[in-house]
Design an enzyme around this catalytic site. Structure first.
Site, PDB file in Angstrom:
ATOM      1  N   ASN A  68      -6.290 -10.188   2.960  1.00 28.02           N
ATOM      2  CA  ASN A  68      -7.752 -10.250   3.057  1.00 28.02           C
ATOM      3  C   ASN A  68      -8.210 -11.584   2.474  1.00 28.02           C
ATOM      4  OD1 ASN A  68     -10.501  -9.923   2.893  1.00 28.02           O
ATOM      5  ND2 ASN A  68     -10.454  -8.328   1.319  1.00 28.02           N
ATOM      6  N   TRP A  69      -8.548 -12.509   3.345  1.00 30.32           N
ATOM      7  CA  TRP A  69      -8.895 -13.868   2.894  1.00 30.32           C
ATOM      8  C   TRP A  69     -10.324 -13.973   2.354  1.00 30.32           C
ATOM      9  CZ3 TRP A  69      -6.736 -18.589   6.069  1.00 30.32           C
ATOM     10  CH2 TRP A  69      -5.364 -18.689   5.817  1.00 30.32           C
ATOM     11  N   LYS A  70     -11.099 -12.903   2.529  1.00 33.09           N
ATOM     12  CA  LYS A  70     -12.501 -12.932   2.082  1.00 33.09           C
ATOM     13  C   LYS A  70     -13.197 -14.193   2.618  1.00 33.09           C
ATOM     14  CE  LYS A  70     -11.162 -10.148  -1.801  1.00 33.09           C
ATOM     15  NZ  LYS A  70     -11.507  -9.565  -3.074  1.00 33.09           N
ATOM     16  N   HIS A 122     -15.440  -2.254   2.297  1.00 30.75           N
ATOM     17  CA  HIS A 122     -14.935  -2.959   1.108  1.00 30.75           C
ATOM     18  C   HIS A 122     -15.984  -2.885  -0.006  1.00 30.75           C
ATOM     19  CE1 HIS A 122     -13.419  -6.016  -1.562  1.00 30.75           C
ATOM     20  NE2 HIS A 122     -12.272  -5.959  -0.918  1.00 30.75           N
ATOM     21  N   GLU A 166     -16.971  -4.936  -2.062  1.00 31.69           N
ATOM     22  CA  GLU A 166     -17.873  -6.099  -2.141  1.00 31.69           C
ATOM     23  C   GLU A 166     -19.043  -5.931  -1.160  1.00 31.69           C
ATOM     24  OE1 GLU A 166     -14.838  -9.049  -1.589  1.00 31.69           O
ATOM     25  OE2 GLU A 166     -14.130  -8.732  -3.635  1.00 31.69           O
ATOM     26  N   GLU A 171      -8.744   1.030  -3.425  1.00 32.60           N
ATOM     27  CA  GLU A 171      -8.970  -0.182  -4.212  1.00 32.60           C
ATOM     28  C   GLU A 171      -9.909   0.134  -5.386  1.00 32.60           C
ATOM     29  OE1 GLU A 171      -8.251  -4.007  -1.824  1.00 32.60           O
ATOM     30  OE2 GLU A 171     -10.308  -3.413  -1.451  1.00 32.60           O
ATOM     31  N   GLY A 191      -9.622  -8.486  -8.108  1.00 33.73           N
ATOM     32  CA  GLY A 191      -9.866  -9.835  -8.624  1.00 33.73           C
ATOM     33  C   GLY A 191      -9.809  -9.962 -10.136  1.00 33.73           C
ATOM     34  N   SER A 225      -5.670  -6.871  -7.117  1.00 34.62           N
ATOM     35  CA  SER A 225      -4.844  -7.764  -7.951  1.00 34.62           C
ATOM     36  C   SER A 225      -3.348  -7.688  -7.685  1.00 34.62           C
ATOM     37  CB  SER A 225      -5.110  -7.496  -9.443  1.00 34.62           C
ATOM     38  OG  SER A 225      -6.424  -7.865  -9.778  1.00 34.62           O
ATOM     39  N   GLY A 266      -5.832  -9.672  -1.679  1.00 40.25           N
ATOM     40  CA  GLY A 266      -6.902 -10.659  -1.590  1.00 40.25           C
ATOM     41  C   GLY A 266      -6.415 -12.029  -2.037  1.00 40.25           C
ATOM     42  N   GLY A 267      -6.765 -12.398  -3.268  1.00 38.90           N
ATOM     43  CA  GLY A 267      -6.464 -13.728  -3.814  1.00 38.90           C
ATOM     44  C   GLY A 267      -5.043 -14.206  -3.532  1.00 38.90           C
TER      45      GLY A 267
HETATM   46  P1  PGA Z   1      -7.570  -9.055  -4.909  1.00 39.15           P
HETATM   47  O1  PGA Z   1      -8.508  -8.469  -3.790  1.00 39.15           O
HETATM   48  O2  PGA Z   1      -6.155  -8.910  -4.446  1.00 39.15           O
HETATM   49  O3  PGA Z   1      -7.981 -10.503  -5.037  1.00 39.15           O
HETATM   50  O4  PGA Z   1      -7.812  -8.277  -6.160  1.00 39.15           O
HETATM   51  C1  PGA Z   1      -8.173  -7.318  -3.067  1.00 39.15           C
HETATM   52  C2  PGA Z   1      -9.288  -6.942  -2.133  1.00 39.15           C
HETATM   53  O5  PGA Z   1     -10.459  -7.126  -2.485  1.00 39.15           O
HETATM   54  O6  PGA Z   1      -9.044  -6.454  -1.029  1.00 39.15           O
END
Ligand code: PGA
Length: 250
Positions: A11-13, A99, A101, A168, A174, A211, A232-233
């Site tokens: 997930n590159w956001k 998600h 976010e 999640e 994050g 994470s 993500g990251g």
């Molecule tokens: P993260 O993000 O790996 O940076 O914690 C995961 C996500 O939001 O899908």
């Protein structure tokens, strides 16, 4: 992990530009091992890169997904939005819905339910995100929150074959913090039990996100009730992403 396919979703956001595509060359090469070692790689870049990504990965073992979708199936006067059928037509197979976010930005359970329905109608596979806040966990409300998010997101949906449940915990996204593995194991068990009671004869697919990195994957990989990871990251650099996949098998 067992003998089933393990899914690794990047997930590159809101990161990445045309130059980021160069980093895919190594992942494309690496993806040749996916049948032998039974893993699937799915990239969810920002909308702006979907088309370029598709051209780049279409002959490889990498699949493509979008990070969100509008709930209207086809088209309409919705400035700044992209519909499920547009996502499908560009060559994507997956879409992330719900998600945290986006939930934090006001996306309700009702809207999420509409999105899931439209995306399934467009024959996209839905990666449905669920998870509790730290406050909810401390108040021992985790199961209740997950149950509520799932029940509302799936209202009126008869089959879950094309749904992945991405657990999640919000406090893990994050932050570098992951749940204790034995607790995560129990939470995933709870989810499997709850979903398979709701959908008889189904085998719910559950992935974990929050994470995940190339260090903690060495603990997470022992969770044999998981079907994969939403990353993500750590997915933005090809080397990190490949390391995560490798270390979950070696
Ligand atoms: P993260 O993000 O790996 O940076 O914690 C995961 C996500 O939001 O899908």
């Amino acid at each position: 992990m067992t003998n089933k396919y393990i899914y690794f979703v990047a997930n590159w956001k809101m990161f990445g530009n045309i130059n980021s595509l160069n980093s895919l060359n190594n992942v494309i090469k690496f993806s040749k091992l996916s049948k032998k070692f039974k893993f699937k790689l799915i990239y969810c870049p920002p909308y702006t890169l979907l088309n370029l990504f598709f051209k780049k990965v279409k002959k490889s073992n990498i699949s493509l997904g979008a990070q969100n979708s509008h709930y209207i199936f086809d088209s309409g006067a919705h400035t700044g939005s992209i519909s499920p059928s547009m996502i499908k037509k560009i060559g994507a197979e997956y879409v992330i819905i719900g998600h945290s976010e986006n939930r934090a930005g006001g996306e309700s359970n009702f809207i999420i339910n509409q999105k899931v329905k439209s995306c399934l109608k467009a024959k996209l596979k839905v990666i449905l995100c669920i998870g509790e806040s730290l406050k909810q966990r401390k108040m021992k409300l985790t199961n209740k929150v997950l149950k509520n998010q799932i029940s509302k997101a799936l209202e009126g949906i008869k089959r879950i074959d094309n749904i992945f449940f991405a657990y999640e915990p919000i406090w893990s996204i994050g932050t570098g913090i992951i749940p204790k593995v034995d607790i995560l194991q129990k939470d995933v068990e709870y989810l499997k039990e709850f979903i398979s009671k709701k959908y008889k004869n189904s085998r719910p697919k559950i992935i974990y996100g929050g994470s995940v990195n190339s260090k903690n994957i060495q603990d997470l990989r022992y969770l044999n009730n998981l079907d994969g990871f939403l990353i993500g990251g750590a997915s933005q650099k090809a080397k990190n992403f490949i390391d995560i996949v490798k270390k979950s098998f070696i």
